[in-house]
Write a protein that holds these residues in place. Structure first.
Motif, short mmCIF file in Angstrom:
data_model
loop_
_atom_site.label_atom_id
_atom_site.label_comp_id
_atom_site.label_asym_id
_atom_site.label_seq_id
_atom_site.Cartn_x
_atom_site.Cartn_y
_atom_site.Cartn_z
N ALA A 1 -7.73 -0.57 3.02
CA ALA A 1 -7.85 0.52 3.99
C ALA A 1 -7.79 1.86 3.28
O ALA A 1 -6.99 2.04 2.36
CB ALA A 1 -6.72 0.43 5.01
N GLN A 2 -8.62 2.77 3.71
CA GLN A 2 -8.64 4.10 3.11
C GLN A 2 -7.48 4.94 3.64
O GLN A 2 -7.24 4.99 4.86
CB GLN A 2 -9.96 4.78 3.44
CG GLN A 2 -10.12 6.12 2.77
CD GLN A 2 -11.53 6.66 2.93
OE1 GLN A 2 -12.23 6.35 3.89
NE2 GLN A 2 -11.94 7.47 1.98
N GLU A 3 -6.80 5.59 2.72
CA GLU A 3 -5.72 6.50 3.12
C GLU A 3 -6.35 7.73 3.78
O GLU A 3 -7.35 8.25 3.30
CB GLU A 3 -4.95 6.90 1.86
CG GLU A 3 -3.62 7.53 2.15
CD GLU A 3 -2.90 7.93 0.86
OE1 GLU A 3 -3.00 7.19 -0.14
OE2 GLU A 3 -2.27 8.99 0.87
N GLY B 1 -13.94 -11.17 -7.93
CA GLY B 1 -13.66 -12.54 -7.49
C GLY B 1 -12.95 -12.64 -6.16
O GLY B 1 -12.68 -13.72 -5.67
N LYS B 2 -12.64 -11.51 -5.55
CA LYS B 2 -11.97 -11.53 -4.23
C LYS B 2 -13.00 -11.23 -3.15
O LYS B 2 -13.89 -10.40 -3.33
CB LYS B 2 -10.88 -10.45 -4.17
CG LYS B 2 -9.76 -10.66 -5.16
CD LYS B 2 -8.56 -11.27 -4.49
CE LYS B 2 -7.51 -11.70 -5.48
NZ LYS B 2 -7.62 -13.11 -5.87
N ASN B 3 -12.82 -11.93 -2.02
CA ASN B 3 -13.67 -11.66 -0.87
C ASN B 3 -13.00 -10.54 -0.06
O ASN B 3 -11.98 -10.76 0.59
CB ASN B 3 -13.78 -12.97 -0.06
CG ASN B 3 -14.71 -12.83 1.11
OD1 ASN B 3 -15.52 -11.90 1.18
ND2 ASN B 3 -14.59 -13.76 2.05
N ILE B 4 -13.57 -9.34 -0.15
CA ILE B 4 -12.87 -8.15 0.33
C ILE B 4 -13.58 -7.47 1.50
O ILE B 4 -14.81 -7.34 1.50
CB ILE B 4 -12.70 -7.14 -0.84
CG1 ILE B 4 -11.74 -7.71 -1.89
CG2 ILE B 4 -12.21 -5.78 -0.36
CD1 ILE B 4 -11.66 -6.89 -3.16
N GLY B 5 -12.81 -7.03 2.50
CA GLY B 5 -13.34 -6.21 3.59
C GLY B 5 -12.73 -4.82 3.51
O GLY B 5 -11.57 -4.67 3.15
N LYS C 1 -3.09 -10.61 9.68
CA LYS C 1 -2.64 -11.78 8.91
C LYS C 1 -3.18 -11.72 7.50
O LYS C 1 -2.55 -12.17 6.56
CB LYS C 1 -3.11 -13.07 9.60
CG LYS C 1 -2.40 -13.32 10.92
CD LYS C 1 -2.76 -14.70 11.46
CE LYS C 1 -2.64 -14.74 12.97
NZ LYS C 1 -3.84 -14.17 13.64
N THR C 2 -4.36 -11.14 7.35
CA THR C 2 -4.97 -10.98 6.02
C THR C 2 -4.19 -9.91 5.24
O THR C 2 -3.89 -8.86 5.80
CB THR C 2 -6.43 -10.51 6.18
OG1 THR C 2 -7.06 -11.28 7.19
CG2 THR C 2 -7.20 -10.63 4.87
N PRO C 3 -3.89 -10.16 3.96
CA PRO C 3 -3.21 -9.11 3.18
C PRO C 3 -4.04 -7.83 3.18
O PRO C 3 -5.26 -7.88 3.13
CB PRO C 3 -3.15 -9.71 1.76
CG PRO C 3 -3.31 -11.17 1.94
CD PRO C 3 -4.14 -11.38 3.17
N MET C 4 -3.34 -6.71 3.28
CA MET C 4 -4.05 -5.43 3.31
C MET C 4 -3.37 -4.46 2.35
O MET C 4 -2.14 -4.47 2.22
CB MET C 4 -4.04 -4.88 4.73
CG MET C 4 -4.88 -3.65 4.91
SD MET C 4 -5.27 -3.37 6.66
CE MET C 4 -4.27 -1.97 6.99
N ILE C 5 -4.15 -3.65 1.67
CA ILE C 5 -3.59 -2.59 0.82
C ILE C 5 -4.26 -1.28 1.18
O ILE C 5 -5.31 -1.27 1.83
CB ILE C 5 -3.79 -2.89 -0.69
CG1 ILE C 5 -5.27 -3.04 -1.02
CG2 ILE C 5 -3.00 -4.11 -1.12
CD1 ILE C 5 -5.56 -3.13 -2.51
N MET C 6 -3.64 -0.18 0.78
CA MET C 6 -4.21 1.14 1.03
C MET C 6 -4.70 1.74 -0.28
O MET C 6 -4.11 1.50 -1.34
CB MET C 6 -3.13 2.07 1.59
CG MET C 6 -3.08 2.11 3.08
SD MET C 6 -1.58 2.97 3.58
CE MET C 6 -2.25 4.57 4.01
N SER C 7 -5.73 2.54 -0.19
CA SER C 7 -6.25 3.19 -1.38
C SER C 7 -6.93 4.49 -0.97
O SER C 7 -7.49 4.59 0.12
CB SER C 7 -7.27 2.27 -2.05
OG SER C 7 -8.04 3.00 -2.99
#
Ligand code: AMP
Ligand code: MG
Length: 343
Positions: free
Chosen positions: A310-312, A258-262, A240-246
Protein backbone atom coordinates in the motif's frame (compact mmCIF):
# COMPACT_ATOMS: atom_id res chain seq x y z
CA UNK A 1 -46.95 -38.17 -4.31
CA UNK A 2 -44.68 -39.84 -1.77
CA UNK A 3 -45.28 -43.44 -0.66
CA UNK A 4 -46.46 -42.50 2.86
CA UNK A 5 -49.19 -40.37 1.41
CA UNK A 6 -48.14 -37.28 3.35
CA UNK A 7 -48.19 -33.90 1.76
CA UNK A 8 -44.68 -33.20 0.49
CA UNK A 9 -42.60 -31.18 2.90
CA UNK A 10 -42.02 -27.75 1.50
CA UNK A 11 -38.75 -26.27 2.75
CA UNK A 12 -39.23 -22.51 2.68
CA UNK A 13 -36.58 -20.79 0.61
CA UNK A 14 -34.59 -18.46 2.81
CA UNK A 15 -35.69 -14.97 1.95
CA UNK A 16 -33.02 -12.59 0.79
CA UNK A 17 -30.98 -11.18 3.63
CA UNK A 18 -30.06 -7.94 1.86
CA UNK A 19 -33.06 -5.61 1.76
CA UNK A 20 -33.90 -1.96 1.23
CA UNK A 21 -36.96 -2.22 3.48
CA UNK A 22 -36.57 0.09 6.49
CA UNK A 23 -39.82 -1.35 7.84
CA UNK A 24 -38.41 -4.90 7.86
CA UNK A 25 -35.18 -3.73 9.54
CA UNK A 26 -37.19 -1.84 12.20
CA UNK A 27 -39.34 -4.91 12.82
CA UNK A 28 -36.33 -7.14 13.44
CA UNK A 29 -34.67 -4.55 15.70
CA UNK A 30 -37.88 -4.16 17.70
CA UNK A 31 -38.06 -7.90 18.34
CA UNK A 32 -34.49 -7.95 19.67
CA UNK A 33 -32.53 -9.05 16.63
CA UNK A 34 -29.25 -7.69 15.31
CA UNK A 35 -29.52 -5.92 11.95
CA UNK A 36 -26.73 -4.62 9.70
CA UNK A 37 -27.25 -0.95 8.88
CA UNK A 38 -25.73 1.50 6.39
CA UNK A 39 -23.96 4.63 7.57
CA UNK A 40 -21.82 7.17 5.76
CA UNK A 41 -18.65 5.80 7.45
CA UNK A 42 -18.91 1.99 7.28
CA UNK A 43 -21.77 -0.52 7.73
CA UNK A 44 -22.73 -1.26 11.36
CA UNK A 45 -24.11 -4.24 13.30
CA UNK A 46 -26.97 -2.64 15.18
CA UNK A 47 -29.15 -3.44 18.18
CA UNK A 48 -31.81 -1.47 20.06
CA UNK A 49 -29.92 -0.11 23.12
CA UNK A 50 -32.72 -1.31 25.39
CA UNK A 51 -32.49 -4.98 24.24
CA UNK A 52 -29.74 -6.48 26.39
CA UNK A 53 -29.84 -9.83 24.56
CA UNK A 54 -29.41 -8.19 21.19
CA UNK A 55 -26.42 -6.26 22.53
CA UNK A 56 -24.81 -9.54 23.61
CA UNK A 57 -25.53 -10.99 20.16
CA UNK A 58 -23.45 -8.24 18.52
CA UNK A 59 -20.39 -9.40 20.46
CA UNK A 60 -21.09 -13.06 19.58
CA UNK A 61 -21.56 -12.39 15.87
CA UNK A 62 -18.44 -10.21 15.62
CA UNK A 63 -16.40 -12.33 18.01
CA UNK A 64 -15.60 -9.01 19.56
CA UNK A 65 -13.80 -8.91 22.91
CA UNK A 66 -16.01 -7.73 25.76
CA UNK A 67 -13.66 -4.81 26.53
CA UNK A 68 -14.45 -3.12 23.20
CA UNK A 69 -17.43 -0.77 23.65
CA UNK A 70 -20.08 0.11 21.04
CA UNK A 71 -21.07 3.47 19.57
CA UNK A 72 -24.63 4.67 20.26
CA UNK A 73 -26.35 6.13 17.20
CA UNK A 74 -29.03 8.76 17.77
CA UNK A 75 -31.20 10.74 15.34
CA UNK A 76 -31.06 14.26 16.83
CA UNK A 77 -29.02 16.33 19.29
CA UNK A 78 -32.06 16.39 21.61
CA UNK A 79 -31.72 12.59 22.02
CA UNK A 80 -28.26 12.98 23.57
CA UNK A 81 -29.84 13.35 27.01
CA UNK A 82 -31.28 9.80 26.68
CA UNK A 83 -27.76 8.38 27.07
CA UNK A 84 -25.31 11.06 28.30
CA UNK A 85 -24.94 13.48 31.24
CA UNK A 86 -22.72 16.51 32.00
CA UNK A 87 -22.33 17.35 28.31
CA UNK A 88 -19.62 20.02 27.89
CA UNK A 89 -20.38 23.19 25.93
CA UNK A 90 -17.67 22.35 23.36
CA UNK A 91 -19.53 19.15 22.55
CA UNK A 92 -22.57 21.17 21.51
CA UNK A 93 -20.35 23.37 19.35
CA UNK A 94 -18.94 20.28 17.63
CA UNK A 95 -22.35 18.64 17.37
CA UNK A 96 -23.86 21.70 15.70
CA UNK A 97 -20.97 21.74 13.25
CA UNK A 98 -20.43 18.08 12.42
CA UNK A 99 -23.69 16.23 13.18
CA UNK A 100 -25.16 14.41 11.43
CA UNK A 101 -21.72 13.20 10.42
CA UNK A 102 -18.64 11.09 11.08
CA UNK A 103 -17.74 12.45 14.52
CA UNK A 104 -18.19 10.29 17.62
CA UNK A 105 -18.06 12.00 21.03
CA UNK A 106 -17.44 10.36 24.39
CA UNK A 107 -19.52 11.52 27.36
CA UNK A 108 -20.27 10.50 30.92
CA UNK A 109 -22.96 7.87 30.58
CA UNK A 110 -26.45 7.95 31.98
CA UNK A 111 -26.94 5.20 34.59
CA UNK A 112 -29.59 3.53 32.43
CA UNK A 113 -27.13 2.84 29.57
CA UNK A 114 -26.21 -0.85 29.54
CA UNK A 115 -22.70 -1.82 30.63
CA UNK A 116 -22.64 -4.15 27.64
CA UNK A 117 -22.58 -1.07 25.38
CA UNK A 118 -19.90 0.72 27.35
CA UNK A 119 -17.74 -2.29 28.31
CA UNK A 120 -18.30 -1.35 31.96
CA UNK A 121 -16.85 2.12 31.45
CA UNK A 122 -18.66 5.11 32.92
CA UNK A 123 -18.52 6.76 29.49
CA UNK A 124 -20.61 6.33 26.36
CA UNK A 125 -19.68 7.07 22.73
CA UNK A 126 -22.40 8.79 20.67
CA UNK A 127 -22.94 10.10 17.16
CA UNK A 128 -25.64 11.03 14.65
CA UNK A 129 -24.93 9.16 11.41
CA UNK A 130 -25.39 11.11 8.20
CA UNK A 131 -27.44 8.54 6.32
CA UNK A 132 -31.13 9.15 5.53
CA UNK A 133 -32.02 5.44 5.65
CA UNK A 134 -30.52 4.89 9.11
CA UNK A 135 -31.92 8.14 10.49
CA UNK A 136 -35.38 7.03 9.40
CA UNK A 137 -34.72 3.59 10.89
CA UNK A 138 -33.77 5.04 14.30
CA UNK A 139 -36.98 7.10 14.25
CA UNK A 140 -39.08 4.05 13.33
CA UNK A 141 -37.54 1.93 16.09
CA UNK A 142 -38.05 4.82 18.53
CA UNK A 143 -34.77 4.15 20.35
CA UNK A 144 -31.06 4.76 19.80
CA UNK A 145 -29.11 1.94 18.13
CA UNK A 146 -25.80 0.63 19.44
CA UNK A 147 -23.48 -0.49 16.66
CA UNK A 148 -19.85 -1.30 15.97
CA UNK A 149 -18.63 -1.88 12.43
CA UNK A 150 -20.15 -4.94 10.72
CA UNK A 151 -17.01 -7.04 10.38
CA UNK A 152 -15.39 -9.81 12.40
CA UNK A 153 -13.14 -8.27 15.05
CA UNK A 154 -9.91 -6.93 13.56
CA UNK A 155 -10.91 -7.39 9.89
CA UNK A 156 -11.40 -4.84 7.13
CA UNK A 157 -14.53 -2.75 7.72
CA UNK A 158 -17.45 -3.18 5.30
CA UNK A 159 -18.49 -0.32 3.03
CA UNK A 160 -21.27 -2.16 1.16
CA UNK A 161 -24.14 -4.53 2.01
CA UNK A 162 -22.34 -7.21 -0.03
CA UNK A 163 -19.21 -6.93 2.17
CA UNK A 164 -21.41 -7.56 5.23
CA UNK A 165 -23.07 -10.55 3.55
CA UNK A 166 -19.67 -12.02 2.70
CA UNK A 167 -18.70 -11.86 6.37
CA UNK A 168 -21.93 -12.95 8.03
CA UNK A 169 -23.96 -14.91 5.46
CA UNK A 170 -25.57 -17.28 7.94
CA UNK A 171 -25.53 -15.12 11.05
CA UNK A 172 -27.89 -12.30 10.07
CA UNK A 173 -31.52 -12.16 8.93
CA UNK A 174 -31.45 -8.58 7.73
CA UNK A 175 -28.80 -6.44 6.07
CA UNK A 176 -30.27 -3.04 5.26
CA UNK A 177 -28.78 -1.83 1.98
CA UNK A 178 -28.19 1.92 1.81
CA UNK A 179 -25.68 1.86 -1.02
CA UNK A 180 -21.91 2.25 -0.78
CA UNK A 181 -20.69 4.21 2.27
CA UNK A 182 -20.06 7.82 1.24
CA UNK A 183 -17.10 8.48 3.56
CA UNK A 184 -15.63 4.98 3.69
CA UNK A 185 -13.56 5.12 6.88
CA UNK A 186 -14.65 5.10 10.49
CA UNK A 187 -15.72 8.14 12.46
CA UNK A 188 -13.25 10.36 14.26
CA UNK A 189 -13.56 9.76 18.03
CA UNK A 190 -13.10 12.63 20.49
CA UNK A 191 -13.49 13.07 24.23
CA UNK A 192 -13.22 16.02 26.60
CA UNK A 193 -10.82 16.63 29.48
CA UNK A 194 -10.73 19.86 31.48
CA UNK A 195 -12.26 21.78 28.60
CA UNK A 196 -9.84 20.33 26.04
CA UNK A 197 -10.85 18.21 23.05
CA UNK A 198 -8.90 14.93 22.92
CA UNK A 199 -8.77 12.94 19.66
CA UNK A 200 -8.69 9.19 20.35
CA UNK A 201 -9.20 7.90 16.80
CA UNK A 202 -8.47 9.67 13.54
CA UNK A 203 -11.27 9.39 10.99
CA UNK A 204 -13.34 11.13 8.36
CA UNK A 205 -13.29 14.42 10.26
CA UNK A 206 -9.67 15.57 10.07
CA UNK A 207 -7.71 17.25 12.86
CA UNK A 208 -7.64 20.41 10.76
CA UNK A 209 -11.45 20.37 10.48
CA UNK A 210 -11.81 19.96 14.26
CA UNK A 211 -9.30 22.72 15.01
CA UNK A 212 -11.05 25.13 12.67
CA UNK A 213 -14.07 24.85 14.98
CA UNK A 214 -12.71 24.42 18.54
CA UNK A 215 -9.06 25.47 18.33
CA UNK A 216 -6.09 23.28 19.27
CA UNK A 217 -6.92 19.64 20.00
CA UNK A 218 -4.76 16.96 21.61
CA UNK A 219 -4.20 13.76 19.65
CA UNK A 220 -3.57 10.56 21.60
CA UNK A 221 -1.35 7.97 19.92
CA UNK A 222 -2.80 4.48 19.75
CA UNK A 223 -1.63 1.86 22.17
CA UNK A 224 -2.25 -1.81 22.83
CA UNK A 225 -1.78 -1.53 26.59
CA UNK A 226 -4.83 0.29 27.82
CA UNK A 227 -6.75 1.51 24.81
CA UNK A 228 -9.17 4.18 25.96
CA UNK A 229 -10.79 3.78 22.58
CA UNK A 230 -10.10 0.23 21.41
CA UNK A 231 -10.30 1.44 17.81
CA UNK A 232 -6.79 2.53 18.77
CA UNK A 233 -5.41 -1.01 18.84
CA UNK A 234 -2.24 -1.24 16.78
CA UNK A 235 -3.39 -4.23 14.75
CA UNK A 236 -6.83 -3.68 13.22
CA UNK A 237 -8.67 -3.22 9.92
CA UNK A 238 -6.44 -5.94 8.49
CA UNK A 239 -6.73 -8.06 5.33
CA UNK A 240 -5.82 -11.75 5.57
CA UNK A 241 -3.10 -11.24 2.95
CA UNK A 242 0.11 -9.77 4.41
CA UNK A 243 0.35 -6.08 3.64
CA UNK A 244 3.19 -3.58 3.86
CA UNK A 245 3.38 0.17 3.31
CA UNK A 246 5.79 1.97 1.05
CA UNK A 247 6.27 5.49 -0.28
CA UNK A 248 6.92 3.90 -3.67
CA UNK A 249 5.06 0.57 -4.00
CA UNK A 250 6.25 -0.10 -7.53
CA UNK A 251 9.90 0.16 -6.54
CA UNK A 252 9.36 -1.93 -3.43
CA UNK A 253 7.59 -4.60 -5.51
CA UNK A 254 10.36 -4.74 -8.07
CA UNK A 255 12.80 -5.53 -5.23
CA UNK A 256 10.73 -8.57 -4.20
CA UNK A 257 11.13 -10.98 -7.09
CA UNK A 258 9.13 -14.19 -7.16
CA UNK A 259 6.21 -12.84 -5.12
CA UNK A 260 2.70 -12.53 -6.45
CA UNK A 261 2.03 -8.91 -5.48
CA UNK A 262 -1.00 -6.59 -5.58
CA UNK A 263 -0.65 -2.83 -5.23
CA UNK A 264 -2.88 -0.28 -3.50
CA UNK A 265 -1.95 3.22 -4.60
CA UNK A 266 -3.26 6.73 -3.98
CA UNK A 267 -2.85 8.06 -7.53
CA UNK A 268 -1.67 6.13 -10.57
CA UNK A 269 1.80 7.36 -11.38
CA UNK A 270 4.02 6.51 -14.33
CA UNK A 271 3.49 3.83 -16.94
CA UNK A 272 1.21 0.85 -16.41
CA UNK A 273 3.02 -1.59 -14.16
CA UNK A 274 3.44 -5.35 -14.26
CA UNK A 275 1.43 -5.56 -11.04
CA UNK A 276 -2.30 -5.61 -10.49
CA UNK A 277 -3.04 -2.15 -9.05
CA UNK A 278 -6.03 -0.68 -7.22
CA UNK A 279 -6.02 3.11 -7.63
CA UNK A 280 -7.83 4.94 -4.82
CA UNK A 281 -8.31 8.31 -6.49
CA UNK A 282 -7.71 9.26 -10.10
CA UNK A 283 -7.34 12.94 -9.30
CA UNK A 284 -5.56 12.78 -5.95
CA UNK A 285 -8.52 13.52 -3.70
CA UNK A 286 -8.27 12.27 -0.07
CA UNK A 287 -12.04 12.00 0.38
CA UNK A 288 -12.41 9.90 -2.77
CA UNK A 289 -9.49 7.71 -1.67
CA UNK A 290 -11.06 7.15 1.78
CA UNK A 291 -14.36 6.23 0.16
CA UNK A 292 -12.65 3.58 -2.01
CA UNK A 293 -10.10 2.34 0.55
CA UNK A 294 -11.87 -0.65 2.12
CA UNK A 295 -13.58 -1.83 -1.10
CA UNK A 296 -10.16 -1.95 -2.75
CA UNK A 297 -8.69 -3.77 0.25
CA UNK A 298 -11.55 -6.32 0.19
CA UNK A 299 -10.97 -6.86 -3.53
CA UNK A 300 -7.19 -7.25 -3.25
CA UNK A 301 -7.65 -9.61 -0.29
CA UNK A 302 -9.87 -11.91 -2.39
CA UNK A 303 -7.42 -12.20 -5.28
CA UNK A 304 -4.92 -14.64 -3.77
CA UNK A 305 -1.82 -12.44 -3.71
CA UNK A 306 1.21 -13.35 -1.53
CA UNK A 307 1.65 -9.75 -0.53
CA UNK A 308 -0.10 -6.40 -0.83
CA UNK A 309 1.87 -3.17 -0.96
CA UNK A 310 0.00 0.00 0.00
CA UNK A 311 1.22 3.46 -0.83
CA UNK A 312 1.80 5.78 2.10
CA UNK A 313 -0.36 8.92 1.84
CA UNK A 314 0.77 12.52 2.32
CA UNK A 315 0.47 13.11 6.06
CA UNK A 316 -2.23 15.81 6.12
CA UNK A 317 -6.00 16.03 6.48
CA UNK A 318 -7.84 12.76 5.85
CA UNK A 319 -4.55 11.42 4.39
CA UNK A 320 -3.40 11.12 8.01
CA UNK A 321 -6.45 9.00 8.89
CA UNK A 322 -5.88 6.77 5.85
CA UNK A 323 -2.22 6.27 6.87
CA UNK A 324 -3.44 5.34 10.34
CA UNK A 325 -5.73 2.62 8.90
CA UNK A 326 -3.06 1.35 6.49
CA UNK A 327 -0.44 1.16 9.24
CA UNK A 328 -2.76 -0.91 11.40
CA UNK A 329 -3.79 -3.12 8.48
CA UNK A 330 -0.06 -3.87 8.04
CA UNK A 331 0.44 -4.99 11.65
CA UNK A 332 0.10 -8.69 11.07
CA UNK A 333 2.19 -11.75 11.80
CA UNK A 334 4.14 -11.94 8.63
CA UNK A 335 7.61 -12.77 7.41
CA UNK A 336 7.76 -9.42 5.70
CA UNK A 337 8.82 -6.78 8.15
CA UNK A 338 7.72 -3.42 6.79
CA UNK A 339 10.68 -1.60 8.30
CA UNK A 340 13.43 -3.32 6.38
CA UNK A 341 11.82 -2.90 2.99
CA UNK A 342 10.60 0.67 3.44
CA UNK A 343 12.13 2.75 0.69
P1 AMP B 1 -16.18 0.32 15.76
O1 AMP B 1 -17.41 1.00 15.28
O2 AMP B 1 -16.08 -1.12 15.42
O3 AMP B 1 -14.92 1.08 15.43
O4 AMP B 1 -16.25 0.30 17.34
C1 AMP B 1 -16.61 1.38 18.09
C2 AMP B 1 -15.40 2.05 18.66
O5 AMP B 1 -15.85 3.18 19.41
C3 AMP B 1 -14.66 1.22 19.67
O6 AMP B 1 -13.70 0.38 19.07
C4 AMP B 1 -14.01 2.27 20.52
O7 AMP B 1 -12.82 2.70 19.90
C5 AMP B 1 -14.98 3.43 20.49
N1 AMP B 1 -15.77 3.57 21.73
C6 AMP B 1 -17.02 3.21 21.93
N2 AMP B 1 -17.43 3.50 23.19
C7 AMP B 1 -16.39 4.08 23.81
C8 AMP B 1 -16.18 4.59 25.13
N3 AMP B 1 -17.12 4.59 26.07
N4 AMP B 1 -14.97 5.10 25.41
C9 AMP B 1 -14.02 5.09 24.48
N5 AMP B 1 -14.15 4.63 23.22
C10 AMP B 1 -15.32 4.12 22.88
MG1 MG C 1 -14.57 -1.62 13.85
Amino acid sequence: MNHLNFAPIVIPRKTKVITTSIKKAAFYLSKGEVVAIPTETVYGLAANIYHENALHKIFEIKERPFYNPLIVHIDAIESLSKVAINIPEKAYVLARHFWPGPLTMIFEKKASVSNVITANKNTVAVRIPNHPVTLELIRKVGAPLAAPSANPFGSISPTSAKHVENYFKNKLDVILDGGPAAKGIESTIVGFKKGQVIVYRLGSVSIEMLESVVGKVKVIKHSTKDPIAPGMLQKHYAPKTPMIMSKNPLRTASNLLGKNIGLLVFIQTGATSDYYTEVLSCNGDFEEAAKNLYASMHKLDSMGFDLLIAQEFPNAGVGKSINDRLARACKKDTNFTPNNIFI
